[in-house]
Design an enzyme around this catalytic site. Sequence first.
Site: not given
Ligand code: 13P
Length: 264
Positions: A10, A12, A95, A97, A167, A173, A213
């Site tokens: 992903n 983003k 997601h 976010e 997740e 992150g 992560s």
């Molecule tokens: P990270 O791997 O940067 O923690 O992000 C995970 C994520 O949100 C994947 O959709």
Amino acid sequence: MSGKKLIVGNWKMNLTVQGASLYVHKLEKKIKTHRDVEVVLAPGMLALQSLGLQVNRRQFKLAAQNLYWKDEGAYTGEVSAYQLNGLVEYAIIGHSERRHIFHEHDKDTRGKVQAAIRHDITPILCVGETAHEKAAHETHAVLHDQIVGGLANITADEVNGMVIAYEPVWAIGTGNNATPVDVEKAAQTIRDQIAHLYGAKVSKSVRVLYGGSVSSHNAASYLTTPGIDGLLVGGASLNAEEFSVMVELAHTFNETKNLARKAA
Ligand code: 13P
């Protein structure tokens, strides 16, 4: 669960259209195509079309990071599943976010899951608890609610083969990845809930991913976690070396498992 591992990157809101193309050139050289590993790239919306022409679909499949559930109309700024049909095989839906920054609720994710299925796009439904909910021992209840809410009105046939990503919000992150034991428990909760709603057969057909992560250093522990079919990778998917190591690890573990099965 399927024998095949699924590794999703992903990206983003990163990379321009040109940057995405250059990055895929790099990945094409680094990542070997293995029958037992499916590699999916989720670039920004703008890059989907050019990458659709660039990638070899046997090597990489594409995913949208979001979509809208109405097919067309006066919805400024949105892109629908209907418009994405043919361009992507998967769509990330719900997601954290989207849930936390853009205030999406289960009612939104549900509409999006349905729209994706209606237009032949496999949903990757994201679920996971916040740090606050974890501290209050609410993980089980949160997963339960997000699955029930995110899949309401969807039939067993439609859920068959879909992807659910665990997740935890606090792991995204932060460098603070969940323990494989917690991930195994979460995967079990997810499958139990699907089995309760749709039966054991559908529950087995669902692929469950871990995200939060994930890096080349901890990927192996999740790839060998019971009930986990692959990874949803954020930050580390933007590093060609890191991402390719994860794909190779997935292949190696599958191969080892198959050899052990044959020998038994
Ligand atoms: P990270 O791997 O940067 O923690 O992000 C995970 C994520 O949100 C994947 O959709």
